[in-house]
Structure formats: structure tokens, C-alpha cells
Design a protein around this motif. Structure first.
Motif, PDB file in Angstrom:
ATOM      1  N   ILE A 320       6.317 -12.394  -5.974  1.00 62.45           N
ATOM      2  CA  ILE A 320       7.059 -12.687  -4.750  1.00 62.45           C
ATOM      3  C   ILE A 320       6.150 -12.706  -3.530  1.00 62.45           C
ATOM      4  O   ILE A 320       6.230 -13.599  -2.681  1.00 62.45           O
ATOM      5  CB  ILE A 320       8.198 -11.652  -4.571  1.00 62.45           C
ATOM      6  N   SER A 321       5.269 -11.736  -3.430  1.00 63.71           N
ATOM      7  CA  SER A 321       4.404 -11.627  -2.246  1.00 63.71           C
ATOM      8  C   SER A 321       3.434 -12.799  -2.126  1.00 63.71           C
ATOM      9  O   SER A 321       2.989 -13.130  -1.029  1.00 63.71           O
ATOM     10  CB  SER A 321       3.628 -10.306  -2.277  1.00 63.71           C
ATOM     11  N   GLN A 322       3.139 -13.447  -3.245  1.00 61.25           N
ATOM     12  CA  GLN A 322       2.204 -14.581  -3.235  1.00 61.25           C
ATOM     13  C   GLN A 322       2.918 -15.931  -3.165  1.00 61.25           C
ATOM     14  O   GLN A 322       2.283 -16.976  -3.195  1.00 61.25           O
ATOM     15  CB  GLN A 322       1.323 -14.521  -4.495  1.00 61.25           C
ATOM     16  N   ALA A 323       4.241 -15.904  -3.035  1.00 59.93           N
ATOM     17  CA  ALA A 323       5.018 -17.149  -3.034  1.00 59.93           C
ATOM     18  C   ALA A 323       4.905 -17.900  -1.719  1.00 59.93           C
ATOM     19  O   ALA A 323       4.731 -17.303  -0.651  1.00 59.93           O
ATOM     20  CB  ALA A 323       6.485 -16.838  -3.315  1.00 59.93           C
ATOM     21  N   GLY A 324       5.018 -19.231  -1.820  1.00 62.11           N
ATOM     22  CA  GLY A 324       5.113 -20.036  -0.613  1.00 62.11           C
ATOM     23  C   GLY A 324       6.506 -19.910  -0.014  1.00 62.11           C
ATOM     24  O   GLY A 324       6.679 -19.869   1.203  1.00 62.11           O
ATOM     25  N   THR A 325       7.506 -19.840  -0.902  1.00 55.16           N
ATOM     26  CA  THR A 325       8.897 -19.682  -0.495  1.00 55.16           C
ATOM     27  C   THR A 325       9.582 -18.724  -1.454  1.00 55.16           C
ATOM     28  O   THR A 325       9.408 -18.832  -2.674  1.00 55.16           O
ATOM     29  CB  THR A 325       9.662 -21.028  -0.541  1.00 55.16           C
ATOM     30  N   VAL A 326      10.347 -17.784  -0.918  1.00 57.71           N
ATOM     31  CA  VAL A 326      11.144 -16.897  -1.778  1.00 57.71           C
ATOM     32  C   VAL A 326      12.565 -16.829  -1.227  1.00 57.71           C
ATOM     33  O   VAL A 326      12.767 -16.719  -0.019  1.00 57.71           O
ATOM     34  CB  VAL A 326      10.522 -15.493  -1.910  1.00 57.71           C
ATOM     35  N   ILE A 327      13.531 -16.942  -2.140  1.00 57.34           N
ATOM     36  CA  ILE A 327      14.937 -16.876  -1.763  1.00 57.34           C
ATOM     37  C   ILE A 327      15.593 -15.762  -2.553  1.00 57.34           C
ATOM     38  O   ILE A 327      15.593 -15.776  -3.792  1.00 57.34           O
ATOM     39  CB  ILE A 327      15.643 -18.221  -2.031  1.00 57.34           C
ATOM     40  N   LEU A 328      16.110 -14.769  -1.842  1.00 55.92           N
ATOM     41  CA  LEU A 328      16.726 -13.606  -2.469  1.00 55.92           C
ATOM     42  C   LEU A 328      18.242 -13.754  -2.464  1.00 55.92           C
ATOM     43  O   LEU A 328      18.833 -14.083  -1.440  1.00 55.92           O
ATOM     44  CB  LEU A 328      16.364 -12.327  -1.696  1.00 55.92           C
ATOM     45  N   ASN A 329      18.857 -13.476  -3.611  1.00 51.19           N
ATOM     46  CA  ASN A 329      20.319 -13.482  -3.638  1.00 51.19           C
ATOM     47  C   ASN A 329      20.803 -12.360  -4.553  1.00 51.19           C
ATOM     48  O   ASN A 329      20.563 -12.391  -5.759  1.00 51.19           O
ATOM     49  CB  ASN A 329      20.861 -14.819  -4.122  1.00 51.19           C
ATOM     50  N   GLY A 330      21.457 -11.382  -3.953  1.00 52.59           N
ATOM     51  CA  GLY A 330      21.983 -10.256  -4.715  1.00 52.59           C
ATOM     52  C   GLY A 330      20.964  -9.122  -4.834  1.00 52.59           C
ATOM     53  O   GLY A 330      19.763  -9.360  -4.947  1.00 52.59           O
ATOM     54  N   PRO A 331      21.433  -7.870  -4.804  1.00 53.53           N
ATOM     55  CA  PRO A 331      20.543  -6.717  -4.941  1.00 53.53           C
ATOM     56  C   PRO A 331      20.044  -6.563  -6.372  1.00 53.53           C
ATOM     57  O   PRO A 331      20.623  -7.113  -7.312  1.00 53.53           O
ATOM     58  CB  PRO A 331      21.434  -5.532  -4.533  1.00 53.53           C
ATOM     59  N   ALA A 332      18.957  -5.798  -6.533  1.00 54.34           N
ATOM     60  CA  ALA A 332      18.345  -5.616  -7.854  1.00 54.34           C
ATOM     61  C   ALA A 332      19.076  -4.592  -8.701  1.00 54.34           C
ATOM     62  O   ALA A 332      18.854  -4.514  -9.912  1.00 54.34           O
ATOM     63  CB  ALA A 332      16.886  -5.207  -7.691  1.00 54.34           C
ATOM     64  N   GLY A 333      19.905  -3.775  -8.071  1.00 52.93           N
ATOM     65  CA  GLY A 333      20.628  -2.738  -8.806  1.00 52.93           C
ATOM     66  C   GLY A 333      21.758  -2.186  -7.961  1.00 52.93           C
ATOM     67  O   GLY A 333      22.227  -2.843  -7.023  1.00 52.93           O
ATOM     68  N   VAL A 334      22.169  -0.974  -8.283  1.00 57.10           N
ATOM     69  CA  VAL A 334      23.231  -0.304  -7.516  1.00 57.10           C
ATOM     70  C   VAL A 334      22.563   0.303  -6.283  1.00 57.10           C
ATOM     71  O   VAL A 334      22.305   1.509  -6.201  1.00 57.10           O
ATOM     72  CB  VAL A 334      23.946   0.761  -8.367  1.00 57.10           C
ATOM     73  N   SER A 335      22.272  -0.560  -5.322  1.00 52.39           N
ATOM     74  CA  SER A 335      21.395  -0.179  -4.210  1.00 52.39           C
ATOM     75  C   SER A 335      22.037   0.793  -3.239  1.00 52.39           C
ATOM     76  O   SER A 335      21.352   1.409  -2.420  1.00 52.39           O
ATOM     77  CB  SER A 335      20.928  -1.430  -3.465  1.00 52.39           C
ATOM     78  N   GLU A 336      23.367   0.953  -3.308  1.00 51.53           N
ATOM     79  CA  GLU A 336      24.021   1.905  -2.418  1.00 51.53           C
ATOM     80  C   GLU A 336      23.933   3.342  -2.926  1.00 51.53           C
ATOM     81  O   GLU A 336      24.318   4.276  -2.233  1.00 51.53           O
ATOM     82  CB  GLU A 336      25.488   1.512  -2.195  1.00 51.53           C
ATOM     83  N   GLN A 337      23.394   3.521  -4.138  1.00 52.14           N
ATOM     84  CA  GLN A 337      23.272   4.859  -4.718  1.00 52.14           C
ATOM     85  C   GLN A 337      21.837   5.369  -4.597  1.00 52.14           C
ATOM     86  O   GLN A 337      20.881   4.658  -4.918  1.00 52.14           O
ATOM     87  CB  GLN A 337      23.699   4.852  -6.189  1.00 52.14           C
ATOM     88  N   ASP A 338      21.697   6.601  -4.113  1.00 53.66           N
ATOM     89  CA  ASP A 338      20.364   7.188  -3.934  1.00 53.66           C
ATOM     90  C   ASP A 338      19.574   7.131  -5.235  1.00 53.66           C
ATOM     91  O   ASP A 338      20.064   7.499  -6.303  1.00 53.66           O
ATOM     92  CB  ASP A 338      20.485   8.653  -3.486  1.00 53.66           C
ATOM     93  N   GLY A 339      18.326   6.676  -5.127  1.00 54.76           N
ATOM     94  CA  GLY A 339      17.445   6.609  -6.283  1.00 54.76           C
ATOM     95  C   GLY A 339      17.469   5.266  -6.984  1.00 54.76           C
ATOM     96  O   GLY A 339      16.556   4.953  -7.764  1.00 54.76           O
ATOM     97  N   PHE A 340      18.491   4.468  -6.707  1.00 55.90           N
ATOM     98  CA  PHE A 340      18.607   3.175  -7.391  1.00 55.90           C
ATOM     99  C   PHE A 340      18.519   1.996  -6.413  1.00 55.90           C
ATOM    100  O   PHE A 340      18.827   0.866  -6.773  1.00 55.90           O
ATOM    101  CB  PHE A 340      19.907   3.126  -8.204  1.00 55.90           C
ATOM    102  N   GLU A 341      18.086   2.301  -5.201  1.00 58.38           N
ATOM    103  CA  GLU A 341      17.836   1.254  -4.217  1.00 58.38           C
ATOM    104  C   GLU A 341      16.385   0.778  -4.275  1.00 58.38           C
ATOM    105  O   GLU A 341      16.007  -0.187  -3.609  1.00 58.38           O
ATOM    106  CB  GLU A 341      18.162   1.742  -2.800  1.00 58.38           C
ATOM    107  N   LEU A 342      15.575   1.439  -5.103  1.00 60.24           N
ATOM    108  CA  LEU A 342      14.127   1.189  -5.126  1.00 60.24           C
ATOM    109  C   LEU A 342      13.792  -0.271  -5.436  1.00 60.24           C
ATOM    110  O   LEU A 342      12.963  -0.879  -4.753  1.00 60.24           O
ATOM    111  CB  LEU A 342      13.450   2.113  -6.146  1.00 60.24           C
ATOM    112  N   GLY A 343      14.410  -0.833  -6.468  1.00 51.71           N
ATOM    113  CA  GLY A 343      14.114  -2.210  -6.846  1.00 51.71           C
ATOM    114  C   GLY A 343      14.417  -3.188  -5.724  1.00 51.71           C
ATOM    115  O   GLY A 343      13.607  -4.068  -5.404  1.00 51.71           O
ATOM    116  N   THR A 344      15.575  -3.032  -5.113  1.00 51.90           N
ATOM    117  CA  THR A 344      15.973  -3.910  -4.002  1.00 51.90           C
ATOM    118  C   THR A 344      15.003  -3.763  -2.839  1.00 51.90           C
ATOM    119  O   THR A 344      14.537  -4.760  -2.266  1.00 51.90           O
ATOM    120  CB  THR A 344      17.407  -3.584  -3.544  1.00 51.90           C
ATOM    121  N   TYR A 345      14.683  -2.518  -2.490  1.00 50.93           N
ATOM    122  CA  TYR A 345      13.780  -2.256  -1.368  1.00 50.93           C
ATOM    123  C   TYR A 345      12.418  -2.919  -1.580  1.00 50.93           C
ATOM    124  O   TYR A 345      11.889  -3.604  -0.688  1.00 50.93           O
ATOM    125  CB  TYR A 345      13.606  -0.743  -1.176  1.00 50.93           C
ATOM    126  N   GLU A 346      11.845  -2.716  -2.763  1.00 48.40           N
ATOM    127  CA  GLU A 346      10.494  -3.227  -3.018  1.00 48.40           C
ATOM    128  C   GLU A 346      10.473  -4.750  -3.104  1.00 48.40           C
ATOM    129  O   GLU A 346       9.496  -5.384  -2.697  1.00 48.40           O
ATOM    130  CB  GLU A 346       9.936  -2.613  -4.303  1.00 48.40           C
TER     131      GLU A 346
END
Length: 413
Positions: A320-346
């Protein structure tokens, strides 16, 4: 980077708006508490550039709040107050849509005035899906159109609906896109048509059918070089790849009615071999504790998958960091729960390093703001369903109505 410049619809710049009466459909539908106070005014503030560009006009705003049967199906009075705050001048609230009171207030407007009419969904015909021509014969359009010179649609977030106030005026009045609508179309087109390469879509969240529709579109038309999957979308893709995703995750997919999507996901994987990135590890939720396991080990557990794993985060973030264009849609996990927001955040953090980055509305746009990255991405869409449909290549009725009207006006010029 290439730019997408050709517009097949009109904008504010195509009209002489000085001293004109302009109907503007906005989407200021906001979360509200039980006492009727606005909890999040992002959608309200997002329309301010349009209204400011019409400061020499008479601006009549059309909007809705919630829908019939919901507890927050309220009047537009709080919204008028919040708009007044952002504009620094009064936005008059009129508790009528197209009756004699509304018409008399519009007729009495002076240059520079801004008026917000009552919740258009209080009128029963508003939410009927019809063509622009059919909507044009309704009482709302027949009463308001004669009082206006121009109609602008600035409500991208509901433009996947063919509702009255979005469609009807385009059949009778010169019409175009407001600044927010223009920004949404231009920014999304930049991502899917004119963005830099490689172009990566990161599809997550729980709306599997929508995400697969987007994947099919962008992979088949060459819009995406890679699609990385997370969330429930990834679980379905893993199942389609032959992995045992465990009883808890199978049961959830079944409860959401997505079992039939597994075959659809398998076809995508077969048709676009090597184009879809799958998680190599995941995070299971053991009573709130994050348990990392490889995807091969998931079937041995009764625990639900609530996030992508660390190794997947590292691999995805590098792409993702090396992309010319990145489009995000939807969180990576249950991001509203402590400890499981990590994937979305990163993943969001990695997207800030791409040349051009888009958060595709709904849940992911809310997470981007919550995590403090709202000024670090190129574009954060205000649309949920409308953004999904746009990315999936599905024509949005209200935008198509603007385009059709532009063709008709151009032929007459």
C-alpha cells in the motif's frame, strides 16, 4: 499523474449565479441523540464551500434527516442552526416544503439569503423511485421549480437513490453539480480512471456482496492492479480458496446470507489469478484477547476472526505504501473493539504514504477521522452506498440525471 478533466455534467462554473434563485439538494443527514442534538456535523460542514460560492445568489436548500419510523426522523431546525454557525450568517429554517408558507418565504428572499426547507422525506412521494420525468409532475417540483432559476445537486451520498428531490428538478431547470458533488466525482474518477500505478484496492468490512462487485469491476476493466482483502470479505475469499475458516466464521457468513458469495469469490480468484491478495495470518478474539494464528490454523479454533494478523499487516502495508493510488473500503476487522483496530490503523497509516489515497465512505471514512488521519489522505468520501456503487461501475441515478440534462442543454445551445 494523469488528471481526469472531461466533465459530462455542468457545475457552478457553467452558470451565471449572480442574483439568481438556486435550489440546492444537500445531504446533511446526521447522527442525532434522543434529545435531537447533532452528534457529528461533518456532512453539514462539507457543503459550506458550495453555499459560499453562491453568496451572491438566493439559496434554497433541500435536505432530509433519517427516514420514516426512525427515532431521529426530525425537522431540519437543528441543521439550520449548525449551518448558520459554519457560514457566520443566518440560515433561515422554514417548517414547510412546498406549501404557501415555503413559497412566500422563497419569493421574499433577497440576494445573499440562505433558506433551509423542511425535511423533504416528510413528503410521502420523496422516497418513491421514479425517473426524472415522472418526478417532474409531482406537487413538490410543480410548486418549487417556477420559483427557481437553477438546480444544483450537491448530495453525492444519496445519489444512488432515484428520489424526487434528487431527480425531478433536472427535468425542468438548468442543473449541475455543487462543489461537494464535483469533488466526489473528480476524486473518485482520479482513483479509478486517472490515478498513478500501481492502483491497489483494499476491500474489507462486512458487506461482502458490495465488495465483490467492486472487485469484479476494477479487475475486469483494468482499474486495479491488485485487490487486497480484509474483514469478512477476506473470510469469504479464504473459504473460496479452500481454507477452513472455522465454525464461528462460517456461521457468521451464513447468518449474513453470504454463503452463496463463496462461489462468486472463487470465480474472481480463478479469473484474476495473482491479482487478489489474501491474509496469511489473522487475529482471533478470545474474550477480548488478541490471538494471532496463521490462516492454516484457523479451522482448529472455535474463535471468531476479528482482524488481520501482524504478518499480513506488514505485507499489505508494504504494498500500500508504495502504491501510486490506493482506495480503501471497509475496515480490516472489528475496529471499534480495543486490540482489534490494529489492522485498520496500520492500513490507513500506510495509505497516507501512497501518492494518491481515497477512503471510500461509510465505516472506513469514520475510522480515518477517528484515528486522526483525516488530513493525511487525498480524499475522504462522504458516501457509503453511493461510493460503493460508483467504484463498482454502477451508474448513480441522480448523477446520470445531471448528465442527461447537460446533453439536452448542450444540444439547445
Amino acid at each position: 499523474m494523469d488528471t481526469v478533466q472531461d466533465k459530462d455534467y455542468f457545475t457552478i462554473d457553467d452558470f451565471d449565479v449572480d442574483d439568481k434563485t438556486i435550489l440546492v439538494r444537500v445531504d446533511i443527514n446526521t447522527p442525532m441523540d434522543p434529545e435531537g442534538s447533532i452528534l457529528d456535523d461533518l456532512r453539514i460542514s462539507s457543503h459550506i464551500p458550495t453555499i459560499k460560492d453562491l453568496e451572491d445568489s438566493r439559496v434554497v436548500l433541500l435536505a432530509h434527516q433519517s427516514r420514516a419510523g426512525k427515532s431521529d426522523f426530525t425537522t431540519m431546525q437543528p441543521h439550520a442552526k449548525r449551518l448558520s454557525h459554519y457560514l457566520g450568517r443566518e440560515v433561515e429554517y422554514v417548517d414547510d416544503i412546498f406549501g404557501s408558507h415555503a413559497r412566500s418565504r422563497i419569493a421574499a428572499m433577497e440576494k445573499g439569503d440562505v433558506l433551509l426547507l423542511e425535511n423533504v422525506r416528510f413528503y410521502s412521494e420523496e422516497t418513491i423511485s421514479r425517473s426524472a420525468k415522472e418526478h417532474a409532475s409531482t406537487h413538490m417540483v410543480k410548486n418549487l421549480a417556477p420559483l427557481a432559476d437553477i438546480f444544483l445537486n450537491d448530495a453525492f451520498a444519496v445519489s444512488h437513490r432515484s428520489h424526487l428531490s434528487l431527480m425531478g428538478f433536472t427535468h425542468l431547470l438548468p442543473c449541475g453539480a455543487g462543489r461537494l458533488m464535483e469533488k466526489e466525482i473528480t476524486s473518485l474518477d482520479m482513483g479509478i480512471k486517472g490515478g498513478g500505478r500501481p492502483c491497489i484496492f483494499v476491500l474489507g468490512g462486512a458487506k461482502v456482496d458490495d465488495s465483490l462487485k467492486v472487485a469484479e469491476n476494477v479487475l475486469s476493466n483494468g482499474g486495479a492492479d491488485r485487490v487486497l482483502v480484509t474483514g469478512v470479505v477476506a473470510n469469504v475469499m479464504l473459504a473460496a480458496s479452500g481454507f477452513d475458516i472455522g465454525k464461528a466464521n462460517k456461521d457468521f457468513i451464513e447468518s449474513q446470507g453470504y454463503l452463496e458469495q463463496i462461489d462468486r469469490a472463487k470465480k474472481i480468484l480463478d479469473d484474476f489469478d495473482g491479482k487478489v491478495g489474501l491474509p496469511i495470518d489473522v487475529a482471533l478474539n478470545d474474550n477480548g484477547s488478541r490471538i494471532e494464528v496463521s490462516v492454516e490454523e484457523v479451522g482448529d479454533s472455535v474463535l471468531p476472526i476479528n482482524d488481520i494478523g501482524i504478518e499480513t499487516i506488514v505485507a499489505y502495508s508494504r504494498e500500500i505504501s508504495q502504491a501510486g493510488t490506493v482506495i480503501l473500503n471497509g475496515p480490516a476487522g472489528v475496529s471499534e473493539q480495543d486490540g482489534f483496530e490494529l489492522g485498520t490503523y496500520e492500513i490507513v497509516k500506510a495509505a497516507t504514504e501512497a501518492d494518491y489515497s481515497i477512503a471510500g465512505g461509510g465505516h472506513i471514512s469514520a475510522e480515518v477521522r477517528n484515528m486522526g488521519f483525516d488530513h493525511s489522505l487525498s480524499h475522504i468520501s462522504t458516501g457509503g452506498g453511493s461510493c460503493i456503487d460508483y467504484l463498482a461501475g454502477t451508474p448513480l441515478p441522480a448523477i446520470e440525471a445531471l448528465k442527461k440534462a447537460a446533453v439536452i442543454i448542450s444540444k439547445h445551445d
